[in-house]
Design a protein around this motif. Structure first.
Motif, PDB file in Angstrom:
ATOM      1  N   VAL B  73       0.831  -1.206   0.000  1.00 19.23           N
ATOM      2  CA  VAL B  73       0.000   0.000   0.000  1.00 19.23           C
ATOM      3  C   VAL B  73       0.866   1.257   0.000  1.00 19.23           C
ATOM      4  CG1 VAL B  73      -1.522   1.368   1.454  1.00 19.23           C
ATOM      5  CG2 VAL B  73      -2.009  -1.037   1.062  1.00 19.23           C
ATOM      6  N   SER B  74       1.821   1.320   0.919  1.00 19.57           N
ATOM      7  CA  SER B  74       2.622   2.553   0.998  1.00 19.57           C
ATOM      8  C   SER B  74       3.467   2.695  -0.258  1.00 19.57           C
ATOM      9  CB  SER B  74       3.505   2.525   2.249  1.00 19.57           C
ATOM     10  OG  SER B  74       4.065   1.250   2.407  1.00 19.57           O
ATOM     11  N   ASP B  75       3.761   1.597  -0.901  1.00 17.36           N
ATOM     12  CA  ASP B  75       4.505   1.685  -2.146  1.00 17.36           C
ATOM     13  C   ASP B  75       3.620   2.246  -3.245  1.00 17.36           C
ATOM     14  OD1 ASP B  75       7.149   1.184  -2.720  1.00 17.36           O
ATOM     15  OD2 ASP B  75       6.608  -0.415  -4.122  1.00 17.36           O
ATOM     16  N   TYR B  76       2.329   1.955  -3.159  1.00 19.82           N
ATOM     17  CA  TYR B  76       1.410   2.421  -4.204  1.00 19.82           C
ATOM     18  C   TYR B  76       1.207   3.926  -4.092  1.00 19.82           C
ATOM     19  CZ  TYR B  76      -2.392   2.159  -7.526  1.00 19.82           C
ATOM     20  OH  TYR B  76      -3.172   2.319  -8.640  1.00 19.82           O
ATOM     21  N   TRP B  77       1.140   4.451  -2.875  1.00 21.97           N
ATOM     22  CA  TRP B  77       1.058   5.900  -2.662  1.00 21.97           C
ATOM     23  C   TRP B  77       2.317   6.346  -1.936  1.00 21.97           C
ATOM     24  CZ3 TRP B  77      -2.516   8.707  -4.985  1.00 21.97           C
ATOM     25  CH2 TRP B  77      -3.748   8.136  -5.306  1.00 21.97           C
ATOM     26  N   PRO B  78       3.380   6.612  -2.639  1.00 21.48           N
ATOM     27  CA  PRO B  78       4.648   6.892  -1.940  1.00 21.48           C
ATOM     28  C   PRO B  78       4.654   8.288  -1.326  1.00 21.48           C
ATOM     29  CG  PRO B  78       4.950   7.109  -4.285  1.00 21.48           C
ATOM     30  CD  PRO B  78       3.519   6.715  -4.103  1.00 21.48           C
ATOM     31  N   LEU B  79       3.828   8.466  -0.310  1.00 23.72           N
ATOM     32  CA  LEU B  79       3.774   9.759   0.368  1.00 23.72           C
ATOM     33  C   LEU B  79       4.679   9.723   1.585  1.00 23.72           C
ATOM     34  CD1 LEU B  79      -0.068  10.352   0.257  1.00 23.72           C
ATOM     35  CD2 LEU B  79       1.669  11.299  -1.250  1.00 23.72           C
TER      36      LEU B  79
ATOM     37  N   ARG C 730       7.392   2.900 -12.087  1.00 28.08           N
ATOM     38  CA  ARG C 730       6.709   3.581 -10.992  1.00 28.08           C
ATOM     39  C   ARG C 730       7.210   5.001 -10.878  1.00 28.08           C
ATOM     40  NH1 ARG C 730       4.659   0.624  -7.316  1.00 28.08           N
ATOM     41  NH2 ARG C 730       3.621   2.588  -6.855  1.00 28.08           N
ATOM     42  N   LYS C 733       7.597   7.280  -7.638  1.00 26.34           N
ATOM     43  CA  LYS C 733       8.705   7.154  -6.712  1.00 26.34           C
ATOM     44  C   LYS C 733       9.724   8.240  -6.990  1.00 26.34           C
ATOM     45  CE  LYS C 733       9.325   4.413  -4.038  1.00 26.34           C
ATOM     46  NZ  LYS C 733       9.895   3.087  -4.252  1.00 26.34           N
ATOM     47  N   MET C 735       9.453  11.329  -6.286  1.00 25.56           N
ATOM     48  CA  MET C 735       8.937  12.666  -6.615  1.00 25.56           C
ATOM     49  C   MET C 735       9.384  13.689  -5.575  1.00 25.56           C
ATOM     50  SD  MET C 735       4.977  12.241  -5.584  1.00 25.56           S
ATOM     51  CE  MET C 735       4.466  11.787  -3.942  1.00 25.56           C
ATOM     52  N   TYR C 736       9.970  13.203  -4.469  1.00 28.61           N
ATOM     53  CA  TYR C 736      10.481  14.131  -3.471  1.00 28.61           C
ATOM     54  C   TYR C 736      11.902  14.577  -3.804  1.00 28.61           C
ATOM     55  CZ  TYR C 736       6.452  13.216  -0.529  1.00 28.61           C
ATOM     56  OH  TYR C 736       5.173  13.138  -0.024  1.00 28.61           O
ATOM     57  N   TYR C 845      -3.599   9.212   6.743  1.00 31.10           N
ATOM     58  CA  TYR C 845      -2.929  10.057   5.741  1.00 31.10           C
ATOM     59  C   TYR C 845      -3.609  11.415   5.586  1.00 31.10           C
ATOM     60  CZ  TYR C 845       0.385   6.687   3.780  1.00 31.10           C
ATOM     61  OH  TYR C 845       1.437   5.836   3.592  1.00 31.10           O
ATOM     62  N   TYR C 848       0.243  14.938   5.513  1.00 32.04           N
ATOM     63  CA  TYR C 848       1.470  14.342   4.987  1.00 32.04           C
ATOM     64  C   TYR C 848       2.337  15.464   4.439  1.00 32.04           C
ATOM     65  CZ  TYR C 848      -0.170  15.057   0.210  1.00 32.04           C
ATOM     66  OH  TYR C 848      -0.605  15.630  -0.951  1.00 32.04           O
TER      67      TYR C 848
END
Lengths: 483, 166, 1008
Positions: B73-79, C730, C733, C735-736, C845, C848
C-alpha cells in the motif's frame, strides 16, 4: 489395573491441578448440578440488568448529543486533545488483560488456582474489550468516518497509514477481541454439551445443541480439543503482552514529555494486569457469595490471586519510581517541568490518588490475614479500579496540558457529557456480564471435573492411590476465610 | 454402523474394559468421558493431534500477509510522512505480528473443527447424555457376529448398562 | 487542498455553490435586495469579471481618519478581503487589523436593512420614499420657520471632498457648517503642531533618529497615523546596529511601550515636568513630581543631548496636554530634529479641519439648552464615546428631530427619530487627502448589501427635491459630483481609480472655529482615592466602533492578550500587597460612577495606577458588542484641557477595592514565561557583531546545492528521493527528489519572521482570519454547552478553543521582582516541519508532507483523532469542536451576510476535523497555475501569504527557499536566524525566526 494406580511418569496432567484442591467437591454429577444450577434468573438479577441498561442508555444519550453538537460539549481544552474518553479506553483495555492472562498465561504456567476463576475472567475480558472498543470511535471528531482506520479494499487503494500507532491499535484490539472471544467459546463447548444433555426445554435444548457443535465427549474430541486449547493459549500469551504494549505505543511513540518513554510497554502491561486482577476481585467476590460457589472459588484461590495482585502492584510502583527518576535524571527542562507540574503542580491531587490506590494500599496484601479477608479484598479492588483509572488520567492529561510550548499550557476539566459516557461504559459492560452469568456456566465444568477425584470402583481397591485430585488434606495452618 | 455401547460409572473399570477389548481386537473403540482423563488417553494410545499443522500454516500466512499489505500500500502511494522511509518495515512488524496471531488462532480453530468433525449436525449412535454428566461410555464398533462376545466383556468389567446399537 | 484552487472558473463557480451558505442560500434567507439573488451578481461590465478570478478595486480605508489605501479583492460581485494598496504612499501595502475588519462591518448581520422611522417611540422599517419625504418636510419646516440656523450636523471626521460638499449643502439649506468629530484624535498634539509648525501633523521619520523618546505617545496604536508610523518604525529597528534606541515614558506600558528598549514609569500628570527636565530643566523637581529616579532622568537627559538626531513624541490627554505637546515640539526644535526626524514640510493632512471634544461639548450644551432644532449624525456615536457624565442622551432627547445616517444600530441612533442608513465605505464613492498633494480615491467594491444609500446621494436627492436648491445640484449623484469637481476632471478621476491614488489637492473645508469655553480639568485630586485611573482607547477596538466585528473582538489585546472582555490592569507589586490575583473582581469607583471587572496583574503599569481599555461595554451595537465588557467612560468626569479642547482621559483618581468573586480572564495566554526554551530570542545590540550564523548539518543526501539554508531541507527518506527501490515504471517514486522530472520538489516554501521588526500589532492574525475563513468562536451566542459557561462572552476561548492559525505570543523576560522587564513578541504558526511530528501519527494520511515542503492537511480525510495536535510541539493545530460552519448550530460563526465574506478559494472546515496554517496554499497554487497558464516560471516574490502581505512591519517574508532569487532565501541566511525547538526535536521547521535586537541604555547611563 496397575495403569490406574500409578499415573504414567512421562505425562504431566494436561489441565494443571497441582496446588489448589476442591475438598468439598466429591463427584462429577455434583459439579454439573451445582454449576448449571446457578443459571436461574432471579428478580434481583433482572433489577440489576435493568439498572445496567439504564446507565448504558444515559451514556448513549450523551453520545448522541455529542455527535449532533460536536466534541466541544465534552471537556476538551486544547492542547488537551485527548480527555476522559482515551483515559477510559485504556482503562477498559487494561481490565481486559487479566482474563486472558489468567486463562492463557497461567494455563501455560500450570497455575492450578486459575481453574475456577478463569471463565469469569475470560468473559470479563471479552466484554471489557468490547467496551474499550467503543471509545476510540466515540472520541473521534467524525465518528461516522471511523472506517477510514480499517484497511478495507477500495478502488482508489486509499488505505490507512500503517506507520501510525492508532492503526496498530486497530489491529491489536480487533485481534485481541477475536482471539479472546474464540478462546472463551472453545472453552465453553464441552460445558454447552453438558447443558444440552441436561436441558429438557426443547427450544433451549436446540439452542444449546447448535452452540455445542454436537460435542460428544469422545476421546478423539478431547484429544484435538486439548491441543487446540493449548495452541490458542500459546497465541494468546504474547498477544496479551503485545496488545497493551501497542496501546502504550499510542503514547510512547509521540514526543509529548511524559509520554515519550521506552518504559511504557512493560509499564502499561503491568498496570493492565494489575487493574484486571482488581476487576476480577470486584466481580468474583460478590458472585461466589450470591451463587454460593465458595466451595469452588475457595479462599485459597483468592489468596493466590491476591499474591499476583500484590506482585503487579509492586511492578507498577517501580514503574512510577523509574518515571519520576527519569523526569529528574534526564536533565531535560521539558521532562522536569512536566513532572513537577504533574506531581506537585496543578495535578497533584490526581497523582497522589494514583499513588495511594496503586502503590500504598495494595501493600496490605503482604498480610495473609487480609489476603484471606474477602471484604477487604473487595474494598481494595474498588480502590485499585479507581487508582488505575487515575493512573491513565495522570499520564495523559498533565502531559498534554504542559507540553513544549509554554504559551499553550492549560488546565483541563471534564464536563457532564464525559461523565455520562463514562457511566454508560460501565452500564454497557455490566449489561453483558449480567447476561453472561445467568446464561452460561461461570465456572468451567469440564475443567473442574478434571481436578475432582474420578469415580473409582471401590475405596479399598485404591489404597494409597494418588490419582491427581485425591489429596484431600487442607493446609491446616492457614486460617480459613473471613468475611 | 453397528456396535455395542457400555456405560461405566467408574474410571478404572472403564480403563480395564478398554484394555481387554483392545487385546481381543474387538473393533474400533470410542470412549466417552465427562472430562479428559490421561488414563484413557494412555490406554487408547493415539498419536499426537494434527491440529498443530493448521496452526503453523495459519501463523505463517498471517505473518506474510501482515508484511505484504502495508508495504504494497505505501509503495502504491509513496507519500512521505515525518521524513520516514515510504515503506518502513519496523512498524509493519507489529501489523505482521498481530495478523500472525489472528490468522494463526483462527486456523487452529479450523483445525479443531476439521479434525473432530465439527459442527456435527446429528447425534451419532452410541452416545448417551450421561457421558457429559458423571459416567463413562465405551462404544465398540463391531459386526453382529462379535457383539455377544464384546457385550460379554463389557459386562465382565462391570458395565452398568450394555446396549447394542444399529 | 490543491483542488480548491483549481484554475477553472467553472470549478470555482461550483465551489461557490458548494459554499451554499455563501451564495445560493443567501438569496432565500431574509434577503431584502433582489439584486444579489443571482449566483454571480455582476458588479461592473461582465467583460471585466471572470467568474472565479478575483478583481481588485483600489479604494480608501475609512475605519479611522487616516485614510490608508486598500485593494478590495472582489470575486463574483462580492468583496471578501481588504489588502493594503502597495502603491499608496501612506501604508505601502500594509493594513492594520481594524482596516481589514472593515468587511465584517460591510456584511455585519446587525446592520440596518433599510431606513427606519420612529413611530410611537419605536424605530420601525420604512421605505426610502417615506423616509426622504419626512426629512425634506422637516427641512422645509426648518427653512420656513427660519430655524435652519439651529440645525446641527455631526459627521465622522474624514479628509477629502465630502466635508466640503457637506458644508456647501448645509449652507444651501441655511445651516451652519458641520462638526467633524473624531473621538480618537489627539487634539492637544494637533493644536500644538498647528502652533509650532502650522500643520496639524508633520510626518515623522523614525529611521532618521538615533534615539526615540515617547512620552505617552502610542504611535503604534491610536496616536496619529499608526500604519505609516509602524512601517517607518519597523524600518528603523531593522537597521540593527544603527537602529534607534527607544525609550517610552508613561504610567502604562502600552503596545508601543512594549516595543521600547526601556520603559520609565511615571505618575500620570507628571509628563510635562519630565519633558521640561529632558529639555534641560530641573531634574529633581521632575523626579519628585513623577516618581522617576532622578538618575534615570539625568542619564536620559544626557543621552538625548548627545544623541544627535533624535525624536521626542508626546501623547496622553490630561490637564495641560497642550503644554506638554508644545514643550515637546520645542524640545524637538531645540535638539534640531525639525527637518530631520520631524518633517512639517511633508504634512499628513488627514486630521485637518477636525473638531475638538470641547466643540462637541459646546454642541451638546446647545442641544440641552434647546437651541438645536434639527440634529443630523453620520458615523458618530457620541452617546458611547463621550463620558456618561456628559449626559449625552439628555442632550439628544432635547432635540425635536434627530436624523441618524448610521449604518449600524448604536446607542445614539437608537435615540433618533429617523435613520437613513449610509452605505458602508466599501459600497461608497469618495476621496481623501491623506498627504499634501496626494488624493486617495474611494470607490465601491460591490453592489450594496442592504437597502442603504450613500448619505451624499441622499443629500443630493433632498436638494433636488427642494425648489430653492435644486438648481445648484445638477449632478445625478455624488460620484458625478466628485468627477465634476475633481482636479483634472473625468480623465484624472478614472486614471486615479486604477491605482487608487493620484496627485493633486482637493478643496478643503473651512477649519472650524474652535470654542474653548470648556471647563479646564483641575489637577488630579489625590484625596479621591489611592489609584490614578487611566482610560486608554483599545488598540483593537479603537473608540469602540470595532466592537461589532468579531475578528476584532476575538483578536487578543496585543499587550494583555485578553479578548471579549473588559479588564482592569493593576501593578504586580501593588496587587501582591493587596492580595489581588489576575481574575479577582475589582471594584473601581470614582465620583462619576463605579465599575466591576476582573483584575489583570501587569508589570507594565505604574504602581498607583489602574488602567482600563476603552471600547467595550456597548448597550446597543449588535450581537457581537452588546453585553461584552464594560464602558470605563462611565467613570470619567467631563473635564478638558481647555487650551486644546481635548477631553481629559486621565483626570481622576479612583477607589479600588477587591471584590469577593472571581471571573476567569478570557485570555489566549498559557504561561507568559518561556522557561528558557528559546522560543522568542533577543540579543543585545553590542553582542550582535559576535553573533555567528547557526550552523546545522545539511543532511540532504549528496546534493550540495540544497544545503543552502539552516535545516530547511530535512533528511528525506532515500526511497522517496528515488535513490533506492525505484523502477522506471513507478514514476511516482522519487517525486520528493528536487531533480525529479515532475519538478514537484523543486521548490521549498519557507518563511522568515524578523522579530526585530515585529511589533506584535497582530494585523497578521486578522489577515489570516480573513483569508482562510477561520471561524470566530467567542461570541456570546456561541455557547460551549458547559453549564457554568453558558452565554459567557468568549466561553470557547476560556476553553482554549480559539482558532488563530497564526497567533502572537507575548512573553515577558525578567521583572518578576518588579524590576525592568522585556516583552517579546513572536508570531507562532505551523512550522511546516521537514520532519513533521504530526504526520506519522495520523492513521489515515490526513496530513502528509508535500514534495514542495508543505505540511498538508486533508480535511476530507481527517477523522479527528487529534493525535497530530498532541504530537505538535508548537501547538499550532486547531480542531473544529463545533459545527462553526453549520447554520443550524448555535456556534455558527457566519450569521447571514457574514458568510458573504468567505474566501471562495478556501473550504469552510466541517465539524470534527483538524485545521491549521496552510502557508496560504491557495495562493501558492493560484500563482503556480497562473504562471503555468502564461507558460512561465513563478517569478521571485511574485506572491506572498496573507499574513506577510498585511504585516505593517514587513516582518514576515514568504517564498521559495530553494531559489536564491527569492528574498526569503536571503533572509534565512541572516546571522540572527534560528529555529524554534529544532535543536531539541530535530523537526526541521520551514519557519525561520530572526532574533530581536535590543538596545540597552548606554554604559554612561548604567546608573539608570
Amino acid at each position: 489395573m496397575a495403569t490406574v494406580v500409578s499415573p504414567s511418569p512421562d505425562s504431566s496432567p494436561n489441565i494443571p491441578s497441582a496446588n489448589i484442591q476442591l475438598p468439598a467437591i466429591q463427584s462429577y454429577t455434583q459439579v454439573n448440578d451445582e454449576i448449571i444450577g446457578t443459571l436461574r434468573p432471579t428478580g434481583k438479577w433482572f433489577a440489576g440488568l435493568g439498572f445496567a441498561i439504564l446507565c448504558m442508555l444515559i451514556g448513549a444519550t450523551a453520545w448522541t448529543y455529542q455527535i449532533y453538537m460536536g466534541l466541544g460539549v465534552a471537556g476538551y481544552t486544547p492542547p488537551v486533545m485527548w480527555g476522559v474518553y482515551i483515559v477510559t479506553f485504556v482503562f477498559w483495555v487494561g481490565i481486559g488483560h487479566a482474563g486472558t492472562l489468567i486463562s492463557a498465561i497461567l494455563y501455560l504456567f500450570r497455575a492450578g488456582f486459575r481453574t475456577t476463576i478463569y471463565r469469569c475472567a475470560e468473559a470479563m475480558t471479552v466484554f471489557a474489550v468490547m467496551t474499550a472498543g467503543l471509545f476510540p470511535i466515540l472520541h473521534l471528531g467524525r465518528p461516522w468516518k471511523f472506517f477510514y482506520l480499517i484497511p478495507y479494499p477500495n478502488w482508489r487503494l486509499i488505505w490507512p497509514q500503517f506507520k501510525s500507532p492508532l492503526v496498530w491499535d486497530v489491529f491489536a484490539i480487533l485481534t485481541y477481541l477475536t482471539v479472546s472471544a474464540t478462546f472463551l467459546y472453545i472453552g465453553l463447548v464441552p460445558d454447552l454439551a453438558a447443558m444440552r444433555d441436561r436441558e429438557k426445554h426443547p427450544v433451549r435444548k436446540q439452542i444449546y445443541s447448535v452452540l455445542s457443535l454436537g460435542w460428544r465427549n469422545s476421546d478423539r474430541e478431547w484429544r484435538h480439543f486439548a491441543r487446540a486449547y493449548l495452541f490458542l493459549a500459546a497465541f494468546s500469551t504474547p498477544l496479551v503482552l503485545s496488545v497493551h504494549s501497542v496501546v502504550s505505543f499510542d503514547f510512547a511513540m509521540s514526543l509529548v514529555p511524559g509520554w515519550h518513554a521506552t518504559l511504557f510497554a512493560p509499564y502499561f502491561v503491568a498496570g493492565a494486569i494489575f487493574s484486571g486482577i482488581g476487576m476480577v476481585f470486584t466481580i468474583i467476590i460478590p458472585v461466589r457469595r450470591w451463587f454460593n460457589l465458595k466451595k469452588y472459588v475457595t479462599i485459597n484461590h483468592l489468596d493466590a490471586a491476591a499474591k499476583l495482585c500484590l506482585f503487579t502492584s509492586l511492578v507498577v510502583g517501580t514503574a512510577y519510581l523509574v518515571e519520576f527518576f527519569i523526569g529528574w535524571y534526564s536533565g531535560s527542562e521539558f521532562e522536569h517541568s512536566y513532572w513537577w507540574d504533574r506531581v506537585f503542580g496543578q495535578w497533584w491531587w490526581a497523582a497522589w490518588i494514583m499513588l495511594l490506590c496503586n502503590c500504598v494500599l495494595p501493600l496490605t496484601l503482604f498480610s495473609q490475614k487480609l489476603r484471606r479477608n474477602t471484604t477487604w479484598l473487595f474494598m481494595l479492588s474498588i480502590f485499585i479500579n479507581l487508582g488505575m483509572w487515575f493512573e491513565r488520567f495522570v499520564i495523559f492529561e498533565p502531559s498534554l496540558s504542559h507540553e513544549f510550548e509554554p504559551w499553550q499550557w492549560t488546565a483541563y476539566a471534564p464536563t457532564y457529557i464525559d461523565w455520562a459516557i463514562l457511566l454508560g461504559s460501565f452500564g454497557f459492560f455490566s449489561m453483558w456480564f449480567l447476561l453472561f452469568i445467568k446464561n452460561l456456566p461461570i465456572i468451567a465444568i469440564s475443567e473442574v471435573k478434571e481436578i475432582v477425584p474420578p469415580p473409582v470402583r471401590a475405596p479399598h481397591k485404591v489404597e494409597g492411590i494418588n490419582v491427581s485430585g485425591m489429596h484431600l488434606e487442607f493446609e491446616p495452618e492457614t486460617p480459613g476465610e473471613r468475611d | 454402523m453397528q456396535g455395542i455401547v457400555g456405560v461405566f460409572s467408574d474410571l478404572d473399570s472403564t480403563v480395564d474394559a478398554i484394555e481387554s477389548l483392545k487385546k481381543m481386537r474387538a473393533g474400533d473403540i470410542t470412549v466417552y468421558s465427562p472430562a479428559p482423563r490421561h488414563e484413557i488417553e494412555h490406554v487408547i494410545a493415539k498419536g499426537p493431534s494434527p491440529v498443530r499443522r493448521f496452526t503453523l500454516i495459519g501463523g505463517l500466512l498471517g505473518a506474510t500477509f501482515g508484511y505484504w499489505i502495508p508495504i504494497w500500500v505505501s509503495d502504491y502511494w509513496p507519500l512521505v510522512v515525518g521524513g520516514k522511509p515510504v515503506p518502513s518495515w519496523v512498524p509493519y512488524t507489529i501489523i505482521s505480528f498481530e495478523l500472525m496471531v489472528l490468522i494463526g488462532s483462527l486456523a487452529t480453530v479450523l483445525g479443531l473443527f476439521v479434525n473432530s468433525r465439527f459442527p456435527r449436525i446429528t447425534m451419532t449412535v452410541g452416545y448417551d447424555p450421561r457421558f457429559s454428566d458423571g459416567e463413562f461410555g465405551v462404544w465398540v464398533e463391531c459386526p453382529p457376529d462379535r457383539q455377544r462376545e464384546v457385550s460379554g466383556t463389557l459386562q465382565k468389567f462391570g458395565a452398568a448398562e450394555v446396549r447394542g446399537e444399529a | 487542498m490543491t483542488e480548491n484552487s483549481a484554475p477553472s472558473g467553472v470549478g470555482r463557480r461550483e465551489f461557490l455553490k458548494i459554499l451554499g451558505a455563501g451564495s445560493a442560500a443567501t438569496a432565500a434567507i431574509g434577503c431584502s435586495s433582489d439584486r444579489v439573488e443571482r449566483l454571480i451578481p455582476y458588479l461592473t461590465q461582465p467583460d471585466e469579471t471572470v467568474p472565479g478570478v478575483s478583481t481588485y478595486y483600489a479604494s480608501t480605508c475609512r475605519e479611522c481618519s487616516v485614510g490608508c489605501g486598500v485593494l478590495m479583492e472582489t470575486r463574483d460581485g462580492r468583496t471578501f478581503k481588504l489588502e493594503g494598496n502597495p502603491d499608496h504612499p501612506l501604508n505601502r501595502g500594509a493594513l492594520c487589523a481594524r482596516g481589514q475588519a472593515a468587511v465584517q462591518g460591510l456584511y455585519n448581520p446587525d446592520r440596518y436593512r433599510g431606513p427606519m422611522i420612529r413611530k410611537d417611540d419605536k424605530l420601525v422599517p420604512a421605505t426610502w420614499t417615506e423616509a426622504l419625504q419626512l426629512l425634506s418636510q422637516k427641512l422645509g419646516e426648518a427653512q420656513s420657520a427660519g430655524t435652519a440656523g439651529n440645525a446641527l450636523f455631526i459627521n465622522k471626521h474624514e479628509s477629502g471632498s465630502f466635508p466640503v460638499f457637506l458644508d456647501r449643502w448645509l449652507a444651501d439649506f441655511g445651516m451652519p457648517a458641520h462638526l467633524s468629530y473624531d473621538s480618537l484624535a489627539d487634539h492637544a498634539v494637533l493644536a500644538a503642531n498647528r502652533q509650532s509648525y502650522g500643520v496639524s501633523w508633520p510626518s515623522l521619520s523614525f529611521s532618521a533618529a538615533k534615539l526615540i523618546v515617547s512620552i505617552g505617545a502610542d504611535f503604534l496604536e491610536n496616536w496619529g497615523a499608526s500604519v505609516p508610523q509602524q512601517l517607518d518604525f519597523a524600518d528603523a529597528r531593522a537597521k540593527l546596529e544603527d537602529a534607534p534606541r527607544f525609550v517610552y515614558i508613561g504610567p502604562r506600558r502600552s503596545l508601543t511601550g512594549c516595543n521600547a528598549d526601556q520603559w520609565i514609569a511615571c505618575k500620570p500628570g507628571s509628563e510635562l515636568a519630565i519633558a521640561k527636565a529632558l529639555a534641560g530643566g530641573s531634574v529633581e523637581s521632575a523626579a519628585e513630581a513623577s516618581g522617576v529616579p532622578a538618575a534615570t532622568l539625568e542619564s536620559l537627559q544626557k543621552e538625548l543631548a548627545g544623541a544627535g538626531r533624535s525624536l521626542v513624541l508626546a501623547g496622553g490627554s490630561g490637564a495641560g496636554a497642550l503644554d506638554l505637546a508644545l514643550a515637546v515640539n520645542a524640545l524637538n526644535r531645540q535638539l534640531g530634529n525639525v527637518g530631520t526626524t520631524v518633517l512639517p514640510d511633508q504634512p499628513i493632512t488627514s486630521f485637518e479641519g477636525i473638531a475638538t471634544d470641547a466643540d462637541l461639548r459646546a454642541a451638546l450644551e446647545r442641544m440641552r439648552a434647546g437651541q438645536v432644532s434639527l440634529l443630523m449624525l453620520r458615523g458618530v456615536n457620541p452617546l458611547f464615546t463621550m463620558p456618561r457624565a456628559a449626559r449625552v442622551p439628555e442632550a439628544i432627547r432635547a432635540v425635536p428631530f434627530k436624523v441618524s445616517f448610521s449604518s449600524y444600530p448604536d446607542e445614539t441612533s437608537e435615540l433618533c427619530d429617523l435613520v437613513l442608513p449610509d452605505h458602508h465605505p466599501i459600497e461608497s464613492w469618495g476621496d481623501a487627502q491623506p498627504l499634501a498633494g496626494v488624493i486617495s480615491l474611494q470607490q465601491p467594491g460591490m453592489d450594496p448589501v442592504y437597502d442603504t444609500r450613500q448619505t451624499a446621494d441622499v443629500l443630493i436627492d433632498l436638494a433636488k427635491g427642494n425648489q430653492r436648491t435644486a438648481a445648484r445640484y445638477t449632478a445625478a449623484n455624488y460620484m458625478r459630483w466628485l468627477i465634476e469637481n475633481f482636479p483634472g476632471g473625468t480623465a484624472a478621476f478614472t486614471a486615479g481609480l486604477q491605482k487608487g491614488i493620484t496627485s493633486g489637492s482637493l478643496p478643503r473645508a473651512a477649519a472650524p472655529a474652535h470654542v474653548s469655553n470648556a471647563p479646564q480639568a483641575p489637577a488630579i485630586d489625590d484625596t479621591k482615592g489611592d489609584f490614578y485611573l487611566v482610560v486608554y482607547p483599545s488598540p483593537t477596538l479603537g473608540d469602540g466602533s470595532g466592537a461589532n466585528k468579531p475578528w476584532l473582538q476575538e483578536l487578543p489585546d496585543p499587550v494583555t492578550k485578553i479578548c471579549w472582555q473588559t479588564w482592569i490592569e493593576i501593578n504586580q507589586q501593588t496587587a501582591r500587597k493587596l492580595g489581588i490575583d489576575s481574575g479577582d473582581i475589582l471594584h473601581v469607583e470614582t465620583d462619576m460612577g463605579e465599575l466591576e471587572a476582573p483584575a489583570y496583574v501587569y508589570m507594565g503599569i505604574q504602581e498607583n495606577t489602574v488602567a482600563i481599555a476603552f471600547g467595550q461595554g456597548h448597550t446597543a451595537y449588535g450581537r457581537y458588542a452588546e453585553g461584552v465588557g464594560y464602558n470605563p467612560g462611565n467613570l470619567l468626569p467631563v473635564s478638558f484641557d481647555a487650551a486644546s479642547g481635548s477631553l481629559a482621559w486621565t483626570a481622576t483618581r479612583a477607589k479600588v477595592t477587591k471584590g469577593t468573586t472571581f471571573a476567569p480572564l478570557v485570555t489566549t495566554e498559557g504561561s507568559a514565561r518561556q522557561h528558557g526554551r528559546g522560543i522568542a530570542r533577543s540579543i543585545p545590540v553590542d553582542e550582535l557583531p559576535h553573533l555567528e550564523m547557526e550552523h546545522e548539518e545539511h543532511d540532504m543526501p549528496g546534493k550540495p546545492d540544497q544545503s543552502y539554508l539552516p535545516g530547511l531541507r530535512s533528511r528525506m527518506a532515500a526511497d522517496a528521493m528515488g535513490e533506492v527501490g525505484d523502477s522506471p515504471s513507478r514514476f511516482q517514486k522519487g517525486m520528493y527528489d528536487p531533480e525529479h522530472w515532475s519538478g514537484m520538489a523543486k521548490r521549498r516554501w519557507a518563511m522568515t519572521i524578523d522579530l526585530a521588526r515585529c511589533t506584535g500589532c497582530s494585523a497578521c492574525v486578522t489577515a489570516c482570519y480573513a483569508e482562510n475563513n477561520i471561524p470566530t468562536v467567542g461570541a456570546p451566542y456561541q455557547t460551549t454547552h458547559t453549564a457554568f459557561l453558558h452565554g459567557v462572552p468568549g466561553s470557547n476561548i476560556l476553553k482554549g478553543r480559539e482558532m488563530n492559525w497564526i497567533r502572537l505570543e507575548r512573553y515577558w523576560e525578567g521583572g518578576e521582582d518588579g524590576g525592568e522587564f522585556e516583552p517579546r513578541f513572536v508570531p507562532m504558526l505551523c512550522q511546516h516541519c521537514g520532519n513533521a511530528p504530526c504526520e506519522p501519527v495520523c492513521p489515515v494520511y490526513a496530513t502528509y508532507h508535500s514534495p514542495d515542503g508543505l505540511n498538508v492537511q486533508v480535511y476530507n480525510r481527517c477523522v479527528g483523532t487529534r493525535y497530530c495536535s498532541n504530537n505538535c510541539p508548537y501547538k499550532v493545530r486547531y480542531f473544529n469542536w463545533f459545527g462553526y460552519g453549520e447554520p443550524a448550530r448555535p456556534q455558527y460563526a457566519w450569521p447571514e451576510r457574514m458568510n458573504w465574506q468567505l474566501n471562495p478559494d478556501v473550504t469552510v472546515r466541517g465539524k470534527g476535523v483538524m485545521e491549521k496554517c496552510t502557508f496560504c496554499v491557495q495562493r501558492i497554487r493560484e500563482s503556480e497555475h497562473r504562471a503555468k497558464a502564461e507558460g512561465r516560471e513563478v517569478k521571485p516574490d511574485e506572491f506572498t501569504t496573507a499574513c506577510a502581505q498585511a504585516c505593517p512591519s514587513k516582518a514576515i517574508t514568504f517564498g521559495d527557499a530553494a531559489d536564491d532569487e527569492w528574498s526569503v532565501a536571503r533572509m534565512a541566511q541572516d546571522r540572527r536566524a534560528y529555529h524554534v525547538f529544532h535543536e531539541q526535536l530535530n523537526t526541521y521547521p520551514a519557519v525561520v525566526y530572526l532574533q530581536k535586537v535590543t538596545h540597552p541604555a548606554p554604559k554612561s547611563a548604567a546608573g539608570a
